[in-house]
Scaffold this active site. Structure first.
Site, PDB file in Angstrom:
ATOM      1  N   GLU A   7      18.541  32.327 -16.959  1.00 20.61           N
ATOM      2  CA  GLU A   7      19.787  32.234 -16.195  1.00 20.61           C
ATOM      3  C   GLU A   7      20.681  33.314 -16.745  1.00 20.61           C
ATOM      4  O   GLU A   7      21.021  33.290 -17.934  1.00 20.61           O
ATOM      5  CB  GLU A   7      20.447  30.898 -16.495  1.00 20.61           C
ATOM      6  CG  GLU A   7      20.479  29.933 -15.352  1.00 20.61           C
ATOM      7  CD  GLU A   7      21.250  28.713 -15.766  1.00 20.61           C
ATOM      8  OE1 GLU A   7      20.599  27.724 -16.119  1.00 20.61           O
ATOM      9  OE2 GLU A   7      22.494  28.771 -15.774  1.00 20.61           O
TER      10      GLU A   7
ATOM     11  N   CYS B 185      29.379  32.449 -16.597  1.00 22.11           N
ATOM     12  CA  CYS B 185      28.542  33.302 -15.742  1.00 22.11           C
ATOM     13  C   CYS B 185      28.901  33.089 -14.277  1.00 22.11           C
ATOM     14  O   CYS B 185      28.709  33.960 -13.439  1.00 22.11           O
ATOM     15  CB  CYS B 185      27.063  33.109 -16.008  1.00 22.11           C
ATOM     16  SG  CYS B 185      26.610  31.445 -16.367  1.00 22.11           S
TER      17      CYS B 185
END
Ligand SMILES: Cc1cc2nc3c(=O)[nH]c(=O)nc-3n(C[C@H](O)[C@H](O)[C@H](O)COP(=O)(O)OP(=O)(O)OC[C@H]3O[C@@H](n4cnc5c(N)ncnc54)[C@H](O)[C@@H]3O)c2cc1C
Length: 1010
Positions: free
Chosen positions: A761, A795
């Site tokens: 990720e 993120c």
């Protein structure tokens, strides 16, 4: 003005916002026992109802329109959404698309007459005709509204104009005047109709996002008070017109966490208004807003009262609205009475039921509160109203003002007030309850009636208008039912004095049904809940775990490899049980972990609590998923054979997590790998090893064998690399930068051993697309939260804001104003916990991050246009990066992901598809925000966008486990999504076992006929 600390004011007196509803309802019933004769209420109220139905009031049009199209219907919803959005859309294209989109969902045909077959009065007639006509003329597909033939286009525009006009008329029903002068003239006309009529003027506008807006609203209030005062000085405040003010309009940070700002900035503004109202001897009432502001509003009232007692001790006009729908309303009345007594004043208290019920329910669910701060049954609110009324009538320090449109409530109040013999007044909203009050005011013993009278222009009306439409259109509301002749007077006037009913709403902690408990949250706005967290800031952090050497890392891998067989053989149910016990333990230790997250990770308190909840959710969700998905499955096949699919841990999983979610991401990776039957080498970020260590200890305390999990700390380049390269590495779960993910991928590819999975990720160049139908205030909230919360170190954070050119200047001005309001500071300042709580933006993680961001900001200062920068105190210059926004000429100027509070903005025009393509071309694909009221457009964008998570009309951070499975595609990651139903499979090896059950001589089962 003294600025007392906010702490320790209520913890002894006010209960927590959430209490057991049934217990409290029983208590209120006990208080009212024998005091209210409901048959008398029915006898009083029934003739009012009958009379209104026989002879509707002029505004009946609205009520009957909404009876035909209640908000629970597609038509009602379309009406509300058009009312909310259409008037603010500046460009024709979008107005056309919006109208077509909403009307396309509704069917207004065949509704041109009311229940008696009579034509609607003018207003609803015009509205429904315009809508009906629009529906017929507009093209089916909203996006293509501008692509049709000329005739069609002309027709569509005319219809949009008619719809706009109809909505303006709907809005006008609720506004007494566009200016205070106009409103005062109309107020005079009202008074000529009945001498007992008074007004409370409300200058439309609420929820200021910038100080410029707050100052604008402040001037409007001051101007209104001057104009009211110029009409003459009443003998007593209750005899004349007054003003209602919303504190959220007067200060962009009217929030409990921002008490210092409230004391420094709001109080002087408020004192000016109070002084002017007191000098004119008029009533000034503070409106009640969301429940999280309640305690703050009581502090403000206390401060104001001290000032009034010292400066205008004779003035009896200071007032506050209290919401009976809050479960602690009775205690709030006690507190307000005590404040009045303490300062030797009399207050005017407006008792309302409350206007934000749906919002309160959603907030409680989102925060994971143990219950709701408001009653969940309408009858409980009605009951609470009567119990509160009883308290107000009995308090000599209070002049009660009962604000309701409900005939049953009014009749009960009249009865109770007669028994008390105390002076009081009734209140209604302008545009509502006209018919009932026409009847009430015919009584010889009618008390004064005050009309709450909004004043202002359409721009400021929308939020208020939507609340009124909701109220008029909601099935549970009295005014809605009054317009429905199918509801008999008996039903309409049903007694609320009945045993508590069970809520049909799931409690916030049971949102996920019986499957798993929701993680428990906290209401930081309640002092009782906040104080333990603030106290945890003073607890020193534990020593950091020592770093492993490369050899140590290899040894840990060997040991984990050896332990794998045993852990994998542990029954699935036992592995799940470890996770469930860990979740409970973590929940119990919320304060401790919040303190640690603030100190080690620079998290604000709100972010820390949210992160702990996410970790708890991961544990429960993966336990639930494992139980449901990882057990052996029997597969269909020919007779005489048994086929079974079994899943098992792959071996040693290496979990490498980042510092930005040192608990949630660390925990999510580790427990997913463990529950699937892997042993785990967990390498936390170098910056945040303590949080990881504490969680590992917690897992072991919860029953995880020591050998199943090893915490291996150290630098990524050495220790992390050694773990990944180890021959026993059976899989890697990594969250971090795209570059490191690629490096890990290369290392794994070079290994001679088996090809192992990599779950990565990584980052994102996340965009938010805003068109001109979006609500600027909502956009600004979403932008500020998404780009700057956690100092932009998520993120999922917003990096690229794409504003439609027709609204860009306006939105940017508001974004700049809202950025100026952000508070940068140290969220772990134990010496000044009030300051810690107030922090919106904490430090960036370390000096290296600071230097990198500073370099890039310097570049942007040369290459782009600076829009705004949050002021940063000099002492924070070396640890913090001030939130900053730059305008670029085009999306192609976006470079790399800047992992901090740096926002890029571009303007767009033309087709939205092309815009989405440009965002896709950046190559990342993590999160996308969309702000539009055109539902088709939102779905079309979602479909075209190559991203993992799309958020429509909200912020784009804070994915909830099992609700918004999180993870992207392209440069943003490999999937499967964390917190989603496919995640665990990636941690598993699979085995199909086929047994020939007929091998030993024959197929006994078949022959036995089974
Ligand atoms: C003059 C005036 C000023 C006002 N000022 C404010 C203010 O400052 N702040 C504010 O919040 N409100 C304020 N209101 C109240 C609000 O705007 C509504 O008008 C009021 O709640 C409607 O109550 P009612 O008695 O007229 O109608 P009713 O139909 O009897 O009651 C409707 C109310 O019941 C409650 N309710 C609805 N469903 C449920 C449920 N399932 N469970 C529990 N409760 C439920 C809600 O409060 C809803 O508004 C004001 C109202 C008036 C008349």
């Amino acid at each position: 003005m003294p600025t007392p600390a906010l702490a320790d004011r209520f913890s002894d007196r006010l209960p927590t916002p959430v209490r057991d509803e049934a217990t409290q309802v029983s208590r209120l019933l006990g208080e009212l026992q024998g005091r209210v004769d409901w048959s008398a209420v029915i006898a009083t109220g029934t003739p009012w109802v009958d009379a209104v139905r026989r002879q509707p009031a002029p505004f009946w049009a609205m009520e009957s329109l909404l009876r035909e199209y209640p908000i629970s219907s597609a038509e009602g919803l379309a009406l509300m959404r058009l009312a909310e959005a259409l008037l603010r859309v500046p460009d024709t294209e979008t107005a056309l698309a919006l109208t077509a989109d909403q009307l396309g969902r509704a069917d207004f045909s065949g509704h041109a007459a009311d229940a008696h077959g009579q034509a609607h009065p003018m207003l609803s007639g015009l509205a429904s005709q315009a809508i009906h006509l629009s529906k017929k003329l507009l093209p089916e597909d909203g996006e293509d509204a501008h692509g049709g033939g000329l005739l069609q286009r002309l027709g569509a525009k005319t219809v949009v104009a008619a719809t706009v006009r109809a909505i303006q008329l709907l809005g006008r029903q609720f506004v007494l005047g566009q200016s205070i002068a106009e409103a005062l003239t109309r107020a005079d006309a009202n008074r000529r109709e009945h001498a007992l009529i008074r007004h409370s003027f409300d200058m439309l506008g609420e929820g200021a996002r910038t100080d410029a807006d707050a100052l604008h609203y402040g001037r409007a209030y001051a101007n209104a008070i001057r104009a009211i005062a110029a009409k003459g000085r009443p003998a007593r405040p209750e005899d004349g017109d007054g003003i209602s003010i919303k504190l959220s309009a007067l200060d962009a940070r009217y929030e409990p966490a921002q008490f210092a700002t409230v004391a420094r900035r709001l109080m002087p503004r408020l004192l000016d208004l109070v002084n002017a109202a007191a000098a004119a001897n008029i009533n000034l009432t503070i409106d009640a807003e969301e429940s999280e502001r309640l305690e703050l509003s009581l502090v403000v009232l206390d401060l104001l009262a001290a000032h009034v007692a010292a400066t205008f001790p004779q003035w009896q006009g200071l007032g506050l609205a209290i919401q009976a729908y809050q479960t602690r309303a009775p205690e709030v009345i006690d507190e307000v009475t005590a404040i009045a007594r303490r300062h030797g004043l009399r207050f005017m208290v407006r008792l309302v039921k409350g206007a934000y019920w749906d919002g309160e329910i959603k907030r409680a669910q989102e925060l994971g509160l143990p219950g709701y701060p408001v009653w969940t049954d309408k009858r409980h609110t009605d009951l609470s109203y009567l119990a509160c009324a009883q308290r107000l009538l009995a308090a000599p320090e209070i002049y009660p003002q009962f604000a309701t449109h409900n005939a049953g409530t009014i009749a009960a109040i009249l009865e109770r007030a007669k028994a008390h013999g105390t002076p009081f007044e009734l209140q209604r909203l302008h545009g509502m309850g006209e018919g009932i009050y026409r009847e009430v005011m015919r009584r010889p013993d009618a008390p004064p009636l005050r009309i709450y009278a909004p004043v202002g222009e359409h721009r400021d009306l929308l939020a208020y208008l939507v609340r009124r439409l909701l109220e008029n259109g909601a099935n549970s509301s009295f005014v809605h039912q009054l317009a429905d002749e199918a509801v008999t007077p008996q039903m309409l006037l049903a007694s609320p004095l009945r045993a508590p009913s069970r809520s049909v709403l799931p409690m916030p902690l049971q949102l996920f049904g019986a499957v798993r408990a929701n993680s428990k949250g906290l209401d930081l706005a309640a002092e009782r809940e906040r104080l333990p967290l603030l106290a945890a800031l003073a607890v020193p952090m534990p020593a950091a775990p020592t770093d492993a050497s490369v050899e140590g890392a290899a040894a840990a891998m060997d040991a984990l490899h050896a332990a794998h067989r045993g852990w994998n053989a542990t029954p699935l149910a036992d592995r799940c049980a470890v996770l469930l016990r860990a979740a409970d333990a973590l929940e119990r230790r919320t304060s401790e972990f919040a303190g640690l997250l603030a100190q080690e990770g620079g998290k604000t308190l709100g972010d820390a609590v949210a992160e702990i909840r996410e970790a708890v959710d991961f544990c429960r969700y993966y336990a639930e998923q494992a139980a449901a998905r990882l057990a052996p499955q029997t597969l269909p096949g020919p007779t005489g054979e048994r086929n079974e699919l079994r899943l098992h841990g792959r071996g040693v999983f290496v979990c490498i997590s980042p510092w930005n979610f040192p608990l949630a991401i660390f925990a999510g990776q580790v427990v997913a790998a463990l529950v699937a039957g892997n042993t785990v080498a967990a390498k936390p970020a170098e910056q945040t090893p303590r949080v990881a260590q504490r969680f590992v200890e917690l897992l072991h305390d919860a029953g995880l064998p020591l050998a199943a999990l090893a915490l291996v700390c150290g630098p990524g380049e050495t220790v992390g690399a050694a773990l990944v390269a180890h021959p026993s590495c059976a899989g890697v779960c990594f969250t971090g930068s795209t570059q490191v993910a690629k490096a890990i991928n290369r290392t794994l590819a070079q290994s001679d051993g088996p090809i192992v999975p990599l779950i990565a990720e990584t980052g994102g160049l996340n965009a938010m697309l805003v068109d001109s139908s979006a609500l600027p205030e909502q956009v600004v909230d979403a932008v500020v939260q998404s780009a700057f919360r956690s100092a932009g170190q998520r993120c999922s954070a917003l990096r690229l804001l794409c504003l439609h050119e027709s609204v860009a200047d306006k939105v940017l001005e508001m974004v700049a104003g809202a950025m100026a309001e952000l508070v940068c500071g140290d969220p772990a300042n134990a010496a000044d916990t009030a300051q810690s709580w107030a922090v919106d933006v904490g430090p960036v993680i370390d000096a290296e991050a600071h230097a990198g961001l500073s370099r890039n900001i310097a570049r942007l200062e040369r290459e782009a246009r600076l829009i705004a920068r949050t002021p940063l105190p000099e002492r924070l210059a070396s640890t913090h990066i001030a939130p900053v926004a730059f305008e670029l000429r085009s999306i192609s100027e976006m470079r790399e992901e800047l992992f901090g509070p740096v926002l890029h903005v571009v303007r767009w025009r033309g087709a939205v598809d092309a815009l989405v393509d440009e965002v896709n071309a950046l190559g990342y694909g993590l999160t996308l925000g969309v702000h539009t009221r055109i539902d088709d457009r939102a779905m079309r964008i979602a479909e075209r966008a190559r991203v993992g998570n799309v958020y429509v009309n909200r912020n784009m951070i804070g994915a909830v486990v099992g609700v918004q499975p999180f993870g992207g595609e392209g440069l943003s990651g490999t999937g499967p999504k964390a917190g989603g139903p496919h995640y665990l499979y990636r941690f598993c090896g699979e085995q199909a076992v086929t047994v020939n059950t007929a091998a030993a001589g024959g197929n006994a089962t078949l022959l036995a006929g089974l």
